[in-house]
Design an enzyme around this catalytic site. Structure first.
Site, PDB file in Angstrom:
ATOM      1  N   THR A  79       0.317  -1.066  -0.430  1.00 15.74           N
ATOM      2  CA  THR A  79       0.388  -0.068   0.334  1.00 15.74           C
ATOM      3  C   THR A  79       0.862   1.086  -0.251  1.00 15.74           C
ATOM      4  O   THR A  79       1.911   1.186   1.070  1.00 15.74           O
ATOM      5  CB  THR A  79      -0.492   0.023   0.920  1.00 15.74           C
ATOM      6  OG1 THR A  79      -2.078  -1.305   1.473  1.00 15.74           O
ATOM      7  CG2 THR A  79      -2.003   0.905   1.405  1.00 15.74           C
ATOM      8  N   MET A  80       0.758   1.837  -1.024  1.00 15.81           N
ATOM      9  CA  MET A  80       1.555   3.282  -0.635  1.00 15.81           C
ATOM     10  C   MET A  80       0.147   3.887  -0.320  1.00 15.81           C
ATOM     11  O   MET A  80      -0.740   4.763  -1.316  1.00 15.81           O
ATOM     12  CB  MET A  80       2.144   3.302  -2.520  1.00 15.81           C
ATOM     13  CG  MET A  80       3.083   5.179  -2.487  1.00 15.81           C
ATOM     14  SD  MET A  80       3.119   5.437  -3.795  1.00 15.81           S
ATOM     15  CE  MET A  80       4.195   4.099  -4.780  1.00 15.81           C
ATOM     16  N   GLU A  81       0.875   4.669   0.141  1.00 22.78           N
ATOM     17  CA  GLU A  81       0.226   6.363   1.266  1.00 22.78           C
ATOM     18  C   GLU A  81       1.055   7.497   0.819  1.00 22.78           C
ATOM     19  O   GLU A  81       2.012   7.568   0.519  1.00 22.78           O
ATOM     20  CB  GLU A  81       0.436   6.085   2.699  1.00 22.78           C
ATOM     21  CG  GLU A  81      -0.482   4.581   3.456  1.00 22.78           C
ATOM     22  CD  GLU A  81      -0.867   4.710   4.570  1.00 22.78           C
ATOM     23  OE1 GLU A  81      -0.641   5.237   5.557  1.00 22.78           O
ATOM     24  OE2 GLU A  81      -1.178   3.235   5.116  1.00 22.78           O
ATOM     25  N   SER A  82      -0.251   8.469   1.058  1.00 24.12           N
ATOM     26  CA  SER A  82       0.716  10.430   0.967  1.00 24.12           C
ATOM     27  C   SER A  82       0.635  10.962   2.110  1.00 24.12           C
ATOM     28  O   SER A  82      -0.161  10.558   2.734  1.00 24.12           O
ATOM     29  CB  SER A  82      -0.195  10.604  -0.802  1.00 24.12           C
ATOM     30  OG  SER A  82       0.763  11.492  -0.880  1.00 24.12           O
TER      31      SER A  82
END
Length: 112
Positions: free
Chosen positions: A45-48
């Protein structure tokens, strides 16, 4: 391998902020469900952030569309590099292709 590639190429990516542990509070997240139920070995999961960065060249700056586009472009280059590492004979492309791609990404995603 993908997080390591991103840590080397994407200025907005911070390996130190990554967690690969499956915590109880994360058991219902997509990456854990995909790993458990479908068997995908490497699910991420890539979060910002909406608040801004506290490291790298974006330290103290708000994240905007340009930075998100840059991260997306670097992510795609990272996937290409990962695929080329996994099956190098399949991708008999010129060795400088990724350098050209990186130059294009950097020139179109400059932060002012």
């Amino acid at each position: 391998a993908l997080p390591k590639i991103l840590s080397q190429t994407a200025p907005a990516f911070c390996m130190g902020s990554c967690s690969f542990v499956v915590e109880k509070s994360k058991e219902s997240t997509a990456r854990v469900v995909v790993w458990r139920e479908i068997g995908v070995q490497r699910s991420y999961t890539m979060e910002s952030t909406l608040c801004g960065c506290d490291q790298g060249k974006y330290k103290g700056l708000q994240i905007g569309t340009r930075e998100l586009e840059e991260m997306g472009a670097k992510f795609c280059v990272g996937l290409l590099r990962l695929k080329r590492m996994a099956s190098p004979l399949e991708y008999n492309l010129p060795s400088n292709l990724l350098d050209i791609e990186n130059e294009l990404i950097e020139s179109s995603c400059k932060v002012t």
